[in-house]
Design an enzyme around this catalytic site. Structure first.
Site, short mmCIF file in Angstrom:
data_model
loop_
_atom_site.label_atom_id
_atom_site.label_comp_id
_atom_site.label_asym_id
_atom_site.label_seq_id
_atom_site.Cartn_x
_atom_site.Cartn_y
_atom_site.Cartn_z
N ILE A 157 0.75 -1.20 0.06
CA ILE A 157 -0.01 0.17 -0.01
C ILE A 157 0.90 1.21 -0.11
O ILE A 157 0.65 2.12 -0.77
CB ILE A 157 -0.97 0.11 1.27
CG1 ILE A 157 -1.90 -1.00 1.06
CG2 ILE A 157 -1.73 1.31 1.11
CD1 ILE A 157 -2.97 -1.47 2.42
N ASP A 176 10.81 2.38 6.68
CA ASP A 176 10.51 0.77 6.72
C ASP A 176 11.72 0.08 7.19
O ASP A 176 12.91 0.60 7.15
CB ASP A 176 9.94 0.32 5.21
CG ASP A 176 9.24 -0.99 5.15
OD1 ASP A 176 9.74 -2.06 5.55
OD2 ASP A 176 7.99 -0.70 4.82
N ALA A 235 -4.15 2.55 8.21
CA ALA A 235 -3.50 1.35 8.59
C ALA A 235 -4.17 0.66 9.76
O ALA A 235 -5.22 -0.14 9.82
CB ALA A 235 -2.04 1.51 8.96
N ASP A 260 -9.36 5.81 9.02
CA ASP A 260 -10.31 4.79 8.51
C ASP A 260 -10.56 3.73 9.52
O ASP A 260 -11.36 2.77 9.53
CB ASP A 260 -9.74 4.42 7.29
CG ASP A 260 -10.66 3.37 6.65
OD1 ASP A 260 -11.94 3.77 6.52
OD2 ASP A 260 -10.33 2.33 5.75
N GLU A 265 -13.92 -1.57 16.61
CA GLU A 265 -14.97 -1.05 15.53
C GLU A 265 -16.14 -1.91 15.58
O GLU A 265 -16.14 -3.26 15.80
CB GLU A 265 -14.19 -1.52 14.27
CG GLU A 265 -12.82 -0.57 14.00
CD GLU A 265 -12.14 -0.76 12.76
OE1 GLU A 265 -12.71 -1.83 11.90
OE2 GLU A 265 -11.17 -0.52 12.46
N HIS A 283 -13.95 2.41 8.14
CA HIS A 283 -13.16 1.17 7.79
C HIS A 283 -13.33 0.65 6.33
O HIS A 283 -13.84 -0.46 6.08
CB HIS A 283 -13.02 0.01 8.70
CG HIS A 283 -11.82 -0.70 8.62
ND1 HIS A 283 -11.20 -1.30 9.59
CD2 HIS A 283 -11.01 -1.27 7.64
CE1 HIS A 283 -10.01 -2.20 9.28
NE2 HIS A 283 -10.13 -1.89 8.03
N GLY A 285 -11.32 1.50 3.55
CA GLY A 285 -10.16 1.61 2.52
C GLY A 285 -10.15 0.62 1.83
O GLY A 285 -9.66 0.84 0.48
N1 LIG Z 1 -8.06 0.57 5.80
C1 LIG Z 1 -8.18 -0.63 5.26
O1 LIG Z 1 -9.17 -1.11 4.79
C2 LIG Z 1 -6.88 -1.65 4.91
C3 LIG Z 1 -5.88 -1.35 6.05
N2 LIG Z 1 -4.77 -2.13 5.79
C4 LIG Z 1 -3.74 -2.12 6.86
O2 LIG Z 1 -2.58 -1.75 6.07
C5 LIG Z 1 -1.46 -2.56 6.45
C6 LIG Z 1 -0.30 -2.62 5.30
O3 LIG Z 1 -0.84 -3.26 4.15
P1 LIG Z 1 0.06 -3.53 3.22
O4 LIG Z 1 0.98 -2.53 2.47
O5 LIG Z 1 -0.78 -4.54 2.00
O6 LIG Z 1 1.28 -4.51 3.78
P2 LIG Z 1 2.48 -5.27 3.36
O7 LIG Z 1 2.83 -6.24 4.10
O8 LIG Z 1 2.75 -4.99 1.68
O9 LIG Z 1 3.53 -3.91 3.78
C7 LIG Z 1 4.03 -3.43 5.23
C8 LIG Z 1 5.18 -2.90 5.41
O10 LIG Z 1 5.66 -2.62 6.61
C9 LIG Z 1 7.02 -2.72 7.04
N3 LIG Z 1 6.98 -3.01 8.27
C10 LIG Z 1 6.53 -4.19 9.13
N4 LIG Z 1 6.97 -4.17 10.48
C11 LIG Z 1 7.67 -2.96 10.31
C12 LIG Z 1 8.39 -2.16 11.21
N5 LIG Z 1 8.37 -2.77 12.58
N6 LIG Z 1 9.19 -0.97 11.22
C13 LIG Z 1 9.04 -0.47 9.77
N7 LIG Z 1 8.33 -1.15 8.90
C14 LIG Z 1 7.70 -2.45 9.07
C15 LIG Z 1 6.99 -4.08 6.00
O11 LIG Z 1 8.48 -4.34 5.78
C16 LIG Z 1 6.25 -3.78 4.78
O12 LIG Z 1 7.08 -3.29 3.74
C17 LIG Z 1 -2.15 -3.90 6.80
O13 LIG Z 1 -1.23 -4.79 7.68
C18 LIG Z 1 -3.24 -3.49 7.47
O14 LIG Z 1 -3.25 -3.37 8.83
C19 LIG Z 1 -4.70 -3.05 4.69
C20 LIG Z 1 -5.74 -3.32 4.06
C21 LIG Z 1 -6.93 -2.67 4.06
O1 LIG Z 2 -7.22 -5.86 4.55
C1 LIG Z 2 -7.29 -5.36 5.98
O2 LIG Z 2 -6.44 -5.37 6.57
C2 LIG Z 2 -8.22 -4.50 6.08
O3 LIG Z 2 -8.21 -3.77 6.94
C3 LIG Z 2 -9.62 -4.69 5.51
O4 LIG Z 2 -10.79 -4.27 6.32
P1 LIG Z 2 -11.68 -5.43 6.90
O5 LIG Z 2 -10.93 -6.43 7.65
O6 LIG Z 2 -12.35 -5.86 5.80
O7 LIG Z 2 -12.41 -4.69 7.84
#
Ligand SMILES: NC(=O)C1=CN([C@@H]2O[C@H](COP(=O)(O)OP(=O)(O)OC[C@H]3O[C@@H](n4cnc5c(N)ncnc54)[C@H](O)[C@@H]3O)[C@@H](O)[C@H]2O)C=CC1
Ligand SMILES: O=C(O)C(=O)COP(=O)(O)O
Length: 319
Positions: A157, A176, A235, A260, A265, A283, A285
């Site tokens: 993301i 990161d 996040a 978000d 929740e 939520h 996103g």
């Molecule tokens: N609002 C929403 O609906 C959504 C929220 N999310 C949140 O976004 C987060 C990230 O998603 P993605 O980018 O797909 O995951 P990802 O795994 O591709 O990216 C996470 C990044 O964080 C880094 N990271 C992990 N631990 C770390 C630390 N201690 N210090 C520094 N960097 C660190 C990793 O190296 C990686 O580059 C998810 O874990 C979730 O919590 C994800 C999808 C939907």
């Molecule tokens: O993909 C994620 O981590 C999300 O936060 C998506 O939101 P949800 O778990 O569908 O409420």
């Protein structure tokens, strides 16, 4: 009598796109969808899933003692990415596989992050309300172009956010634990967290919630934030110290904050909600028509693989 029972607590699974449910049914599963339109409580998970073979979850909290009561479970499949709400360790100890759906909603989260940034930078929410109420008040916002954006967590993301930032000719800072070649190609400059906070005009959070990232933006880190910055959190809310956040919005350290995500929740009313420089979304996103289909199908790919006795494509392991 169906061979397997699959329970989904994920609010939108099977509601926007029926294809993933059809695939499960054709495979021989009885599928139970979320009837509440909100995350399940622990008791509800036990009531619905104590005899289930597979659980597809949204952002519901799934602690170890709940998992232990679901004796037939073979897989907990996250309908999304973040698995912080699942006790993965206990599941693995019980031989239950945990999977997620990486990359299925990244562009959508990045879109929302930028949408929220626009809303705060230009005062769009207030402008909409005023104009609809017959008030002709022009908010004077700030420009996005050529500003510095700080991306905390440059994974799938975070990189999608960086891609968008290039279109605004932004100076892009990233924090990161590892460097992402795609992000480097987009011109992301990796810096320490302290430097990012003190230089960024806009801060966007994209870390997973883990033991290492819990409260990563604590009161000391808030002291480093450049005055007048805008912060976007799509996040997890537990990355941020709530009190420090509130104070920063009152004293003008932050010009605005959009979130978000919430500790619980749906959230109870928080002091933050009364501030005019705060924008809230429920939520959403990761949720669009298109991403819903991707998340659903990936969760089902994982469930079917496990029910067939195969290794699923997206296993999540604890460190
Ligand atoms: N609002 C929403 O609906 C959504 C929220 N999310 C949140 O976004 C987060 C990230 O998603 P993605 O980018 O797909 O995951 P990802 O795994 O591709 O990216 C996470 C990044 O964080 C880094 N990271 C992990 N631990 C770390 C630390 N201690 N210090 C520094 N960097 C660190 C990793 O190296 C990686 O580059 C998810 O874990 C979730 O919590 C994800 C999808 C939907
Ligand atoms: O993909 C994620 O981590 C999300 O936060 C998506 O939101 P949800 O778990 O569908 O409420």
């Amino acid at each position: 009598m169906k061979k397997w029972k699959v329970v989904s607590t994920a609010v939108t699974f099977g509601k926007i796109n029926k294809e993933p449910v059809k695939r499960l049914e054709e495979f021989g599963c009885e599928v139970v969808l979320n009837p509440f339109g909100r995350p399940f409580t622990n008791e509800e998970i036990i009531r619905y899933a104590s005899d289930a073979d597979a659980l597809i979850v949204g952002n519901d909290k799934v602690p170890g003692d709940v998992i232990k009561k679901c004796k037939r479970l073979k897989i907990i499949a996250k309908h999304g990415v973040g698995v912080d709400s699942i006790d993965v360790k206990t599941a693995n100890q019980l031989g239950i596989v945990v999977t997620n759906a990486p990359g299925t909603n990244s562009e959508e989260v990045a879109d929302l992050a930028f949408g929220l940034l626009h809303m705060l930078a230009r005062g769009l929410y207030q402008a909409n309300t005023d104009t609809k109420n017959g008030k002709w008040i022009k908010p004077v916002g700030i420009s996005l172009s050529k500003k510095t954006i700080g991306i905390i967590g440059v994974g799938t993301i975070g990189t999608a956010v960086a891609k968008r930032a290039t279109g605004y000719d932004m100076n892009i800072l990233g924090y990161d634990i590892k460097k992402n070649p795609l992000a480097l190609g987009l011109g992301v400059k990796y810096v320490g967290l302290d430097e990012l906070l003190s230089e960024a005009d806009f801060i966007s959070l994209h870390l997973p919630l883990t033991n290492d990232t819990l409260n990563i933006l604590n009161a000391d880190k808030f002291k480093l934030i450049k005055k007048g910055a805008i912060m976007i959190n799509t996040a997890r809310s537990q990355l941020i110290d709530n009190e420090a956040l509130y104070n920063s919005l009152i004293d003008g350290t932050l010009k605005g904050y959009a979130t978000d995500v919430y500790d619980f929740e749906p959230p109870m009313h928080l002091p933050l909600f009364d501030l005019p420089n705060v924008i809230l979304t429920p939520h959403i996103g990761g949720t669009t028509v298109e991403s819903n289909k991707r998340m659903g199908n990936t969760a089902v790919d994982n469930v079917i693989a496990v029910l067939k006795g195969e290794t699923p494509p997206n296993i999540v392991l604890v460190d």
